[in-house]
Structure formats: structure tokens, C-alpha cells
Write a protein that holds these residues in place. Sequence first.
Motif, PDB file in Angstrom:
ATOM      1  N   SER A 129       0.913  -1.205   0.110  1.00 18.49           N
ATOM      2  CA  SER A 129       0.027   0.058  -0.299  1.00 18.49           C
ATOM      3  C   SER A 129       0.793   1.193   0.126  1.00 18.49           C
ATOM      4  O   SER A 129       0.381   2.302  -0.319  1.00 18.49           O
ATOM      5  CB  SER A 129      -0.873  -0.055   1.207  1.00 18.49           C
ATOM      6  N   LEU A 130       1.970   1.177   0.197  1.00 16.69           N
ATOM      7  CA  LEU A 130       3.175   2.241   0.286  1.00 16.69           C
ATOM      8  C   LEU A 130       4.393   1.889  -0.466  1.00 16.69           C
ATOM      9  O   LEU A 130       4.994   0.885  -0.198  1.00 16.69           O
ATOM     10  CB  LEU A 130       3.492   2.639   1.469  1.00 16.69           C
ATOM     11  N   VAL A 131       4.715   2.694  -1.179  1.00 14.86           N
ATOM     12  CA  VAL A 131       6.189   2.508  -1.922  1.00 14.86           C
ATOM     13  C   VAL A 131       7.217   3.245  -0.957  1.00 14.86           C
ATOM     14  O   VAL A 131       6.871   4.275  -0.197  1.00 14.86           O
ATOM     15  CB  VAL A 131       6.179   3.371  -3.174  1.00 14.86           C
ATOM     16  N   THR A 132       8.218   2.561  -0.713  1.00 14.29           N
ATOM     17  CA  THR A 132       9.147   3.139   0.050  1.00 14.29           C
ATOM     18  C   THR A 132      10.674   3.219  -0.364  1.00 14.29           C
ATOM     19  O   THR A 132      10.740   2.456  -1.250  1.00 14.29           O
ATOM     20  CB  THR A 132       9.147   2.217   1.388  1.00 14.29           C
ATOM     21  N   VAL A 133      11.355   3.999   0.210  1.00 14.71           N
ATOM     22  CA  VAL A 133      12.906   4.246  -0.076  1.00 14.71           C
ATOM     23  C   VAL A 133      13.659   3.076   0.723  1.00 14.71           C
ATOM     24  O   VAL A 133      14.872   2.949   0.498  1.00 14.71           O
ATOM     25  CB  VAL A 133      13.454   5.670  -0.298  1.00 14.71           C
ATOM     26  N   GLN A 134      12.983   2.658   1.557  1.00 13.47           N
ATOM     27  CA  GLN A 134      13.706   1.603   2.675  1.00 13.47           C
ATOM     28  C   GLN A 134      13.878   0.369   2.169  1.00 13.47           C
ATOM     29  O   GLN A 134      13.140  -0.180   1.524  1.00 13.47           O
ATOM     30  CB  GLN A 134      13.045   1.901   3.890  1.00 13.47           C
ATOM     31  N   PRO A 135      15.174  -0.314   2.734  1.00 18.27           N
ATOM     32  CA  PRO A 135      15.290  -1.818   2.204  1.00 18.27           C
ATOM     33  C   PRO A 135      14.408  -2.519   2.833  1.00 18.27           C
ATOM     34  O   PRO A 135      13.819  -2.476   3.949  1.00 18.27           O
ATOM     35  CB  PRO A 135      16.742  -2.084   2.674  1.00 18.27           C
ATOM     36  N   MET A 136      14.022  -3.521   2.289  1.00 16.88           N
ATOM     37  CA  MET A 136      13.135  -4.787   2.624  1.00 16.88           C
ATOM     38  C   MET A 136      11.854  -4.434   3.309  1.00 16.88           C
ATOM     39  O   MET A 136      11.078  -3.668   2.781  1.00 16.88           O
ATOM     40  CB  MET A 136      14.100  -5.796   3.264  1.00 16.88           C
ATOM     41  N   ALA A 137      11.887  -4.983   4.547  1.00 14.58           N
ATOM     42  CA  ALA A 137      10.602  -4.820   5.523  1.00 14.58           C
ATOM     43  C   ALA A 137      10.641  -3.669   6.473  1.00 14.58           C
ATOM     44  O   ALA A 137      10.168  -3.606   7.528  1.00 14.58           O
ATOM     45  CB  ALA A 137       9.995  -6.123   5.975  1.00 14.58           C
ATOM     46  N   SER A 138      11.813  -2.765   6.283  1.00 14.40           N
ATOM     47  CA  SER A 138      12.017  -1.459   7.337  1.00 14.40           C
ATOM     48  C   SER A 138      10.859  -0.827   7.551  1.00 14.40           C
ATOM     49  O   SER A 138      10.311  -0.631   9.030  1.00 14.40           O
ATOM     50  CB  SER A 138      13.044  -0.641   6.769  1.00 14.40           C
ATOM     51  N   LEU A 139      10.013  -0.521   6.756  1.00 16.57           N
ATOM     52  CA  LEU A 139       8.694   0.316   7.040  1.00 16.57           C
ATOM     53  C   LEU A 139       7.677  -0.476   7.828  1.00 16.57           C
ATOM     54  O   LEU A 139       7.276   0.115   8.760  1.00 16.57           O
ATOM     55  CB  LEU A 139       8.130   0.850   5.834  1.00 16.57           C
ATOM     56  N   PHE A 140       7.350  -1.717   7.410  1.00 18.49           N
ATOM     57  CA  PHE A 140       6.418  -2.445   8.200  1.00 18.49           C
ATOM     58  C   PHE A 140       6.909  -2.602   9.670  1.00 18.49           C
ATOM     59  O   PHE A 140       6.278  -2.318  10.615  1.00 18.49           O
ATOM     60  CB  PHE A 140       6.435  -4.012   7.510  1.00 18.49           C
ATOM     61  N   GLU A 141       8.380  -2.875   9.786  1.00 12.20           N
ATOM     62  CA  GLU A 141       8.914  -2.975  11.098  1.00 12.20           C
ATOM     63  C   GLU A 141       8.731  -1.950  12.069  1.00 12.20           C
ATOM     64  O   GLU A 141       8.370  -1.840  13.207  1.00 12.20           O
ATOM     65  CB  GLU A 141      10.259  -3.621  11.342  1.00 12.20           C
ATOM     66  N   GLN A 142       9.186  -0.565  11.433  1.00 13.05           N
ATOM     67  CA  GLN A 142       8.824   0.622  12.127  1.00 13.05           C
ATOM     68  C   GLN A 142       7.700   0.950  12.398  1.00 13.05           C
ATOM     69  O   GLN A 142       7.195   1.430  13.652  1.00 13.05           O
ATOM     70  CB  GLN A 142       9.507   1.799  11.083  1.00 13.05           C
ATOM     71  N   THR A 143       6.586   0.488  11.467  1.00 11.43           N
ATOM     72  CA  THR A 143       5.051   0.966  11.860  1.00 11.43           C
ATOM     73  C   THR A 143       4.638   0.132  13.051  1.00 11.43           C
ATOM     74  O   THR A 143       3.947   0.261  13.735  1.00 11.43           O
ATOM     75  CB  THR A 143       4.398   0.788  10.405  1.00 11.43           C
ATOM     76  N   MET A 144       5.262  -1.238  12.981  1.00 10.07           N
ATOM     77  CA  MET A 144       4.662  -2.147  13.812  1.00 10.07           C
ATOM     78  C   MET A 144       5.213  -1.598  15.403  1.00 10.07           C
ATOM     79  O   MET A 144       4.331  -1.588  16.316  1.00 10.07           O
ATOM     80  CB  MET A 144       5.207  -3.457  13.481  1.00 10.07           C
ATOM     81  N   LEU A 145       6.410  -1.074  15.284  1.00  9.57           N
ATOM     82  CA  LEU A 145       6.904  -0.572  16.735  1.00  9.57           C
ATOM     83  C   LEU A 145       6.105   0.511  17.243  1.00  9.57           C
ATOM     84  O   LEU A 145       5.634   0.555  18.212  1.00  9.57           O
ATOM     85  CB  LEU A 145       8.353  -0.082  16.645  1.00  9.57           C
ATOM     86  N   ILE A 146       5.639   1.475  16.276  1.00 12.49           N
ATOM     87  CA  ILE A 146       4.818   2.528  16.607  1.00 12.49           C
ATOM     88  C   ILE A 146       3.448   2.391  16.945  1.00 12.49           C
ATOM     89  O   ILE A 146       2.944   2.570  17.915  1.00 12.49           O
ATOM     90  CB  ILE A 146       4.813   3.473  15.465  1.00 12.49           C
ATOM     91  N   ALA A 147       2.778   1.446  16.219  1.00  8.00           N
ATOM     92  CA  ALA A 147       1.518   0.870  16.583  1.00  8.00           C
ATOM     93  C   ALA A 147       1.538   0.057  17.788  1.00  8.00           C
ATOM     94  O   ALA A 147       0.471   0.357  18.636  1.00  8.00           O
ATOM     95  CB  ALA A 147       0.981  -0.003  15.497  1.00  8.00           C
ATOM     96  N   LEU A 148       2.549  -0.609  18.227  1.00 13.47           N
ATOM     97  CA  LEU A 148       2.416  -1.379  19.446  1.00 13.47           C
ATOM     98  C   LEU A 148       2.630  -0.548  20.555  1.00 13.47           C
ATOM     99  O   LEU A 148       2.161  -0.747  21.803  1.00 13.47           O
ATOM    100  CB  LEU A 148       3.507  -2.716  19.173  1.00 13.47           C
ATOM    101  N   ASP A 149       3.458   0.597  20.451  1.00 10.97           N
ATOM    102  CA  ASP A 149       3.614   1.687  21.432  1.00 10.97           C
ATOM    103  C   ASP A 149       2.490   2.221  21.668  1.00 10.97           C
ATOM    104  O   ASP A 149       2.090   2.762  22.758  1.00 10.97           O
ATOM    105  CB  ASP A 149       4.872   2.530  21.059  1.00 10.97           C
TER     106      ASP A 149
END
Length: 187
Positions: A142-162
Amino acid sequence: MSQKIFQHAADIAKEISASVQQINADQIEELITRIVQSDAIFLAGGGRSGLMIRAFAMRLMQMGYKVHVVGDTVTPAIGARDLLLIGSGSGETQSLVSMAQKAKGIGSAVAVVTVNPESRIGKLSDAIVRLPGTTKEQNQGSLVTVQPMASLFEQTMLIALDAVILRLMEMKELHSENMFGLHANLE
């Protein structure tokens, strides 16, 4: 050179902000309900997703929840009144699929934080939090990212779980000061 680093950091922050805007609040509330109703919460994830899950496990423990990270040598057996929460971008990691199947067979609730709700783990789950982003295998979603691999998912997961932690703190009327009593003290 350092200007380029700041630009990368700004790009990442923009991506995370856009990603967080796409989180479904009802899915988060269902996860919170499952956590509150569980006798114990078992958490699992591989690689960097596993690190995000461990960070969430730490905060839950500091709030007084009975929490176990799957794979630790002191992790007990899961029971029918427990929750297995899996963080997996693809939802297809074989070891995590096996855990979800085993937990379901025991009668435990299963929840997943994933990019792919139609995955094998998603289909086994009682609660699904779908996050935007990409898995390590592809850069589509759903989002295009400049980051490698699954970085955006992992960062979003940390924020969502916080954010889940903040909501649980509100519900339990806890503040950070209350949680320090369970903070590691052998450091």
C-alpha cells in the motif's frame, strides 16, 4: 555527507507518518481486547519483526501482564486462555505458521500484526492488525518506500504497538512512574 543522512531520516519519518495514518483503529481495539482478556500473552516474530515484538513484550511486562517470548528457554506451555501474538510481515514464515497452528490446536487465541492478512497466519488468527508496508521479499504494497526490505513495516509495527501500550496505560490508569517498579534492575 551529513546533509544526505538528515534527508534520509526525514524521508523515513514521512514514510512512517503516512504508514501510521493507514492503521485500522478497530483492528487495534480488537487486539487490545484480546490482550486484556488473556491469562498470558506469548509473543513471537523472526528477525527484525521479532525485535519489535520483544520491545512490546517488555512494555507489557512492565505494565504487569504475564508475558512470554516464544523461544526463550524459560517460556512455559501456552494454554487455552492465553494469546499468541505474532509479528510477521509476510505471515508465511514457516516456524511462525507452525506456532500458530499449534496454539490453535491447544485452543489459544492467535493474533497477528502483518502486511498480509490473507496469509496462512492471518487465516489462523482471531485478531489481525494489518499494517501497510512491504515484506522482505518484495517492495510492493500500500506504500512505496525508499527503505530496504521490510523496514517500513517493522517501524510501523513498533509505533503501532507503542500506541497499544499507551492505550492500555490509559485503561489501567498507569503512568511511566508506575511501570518503573517492574523495570529491569540488574543492569
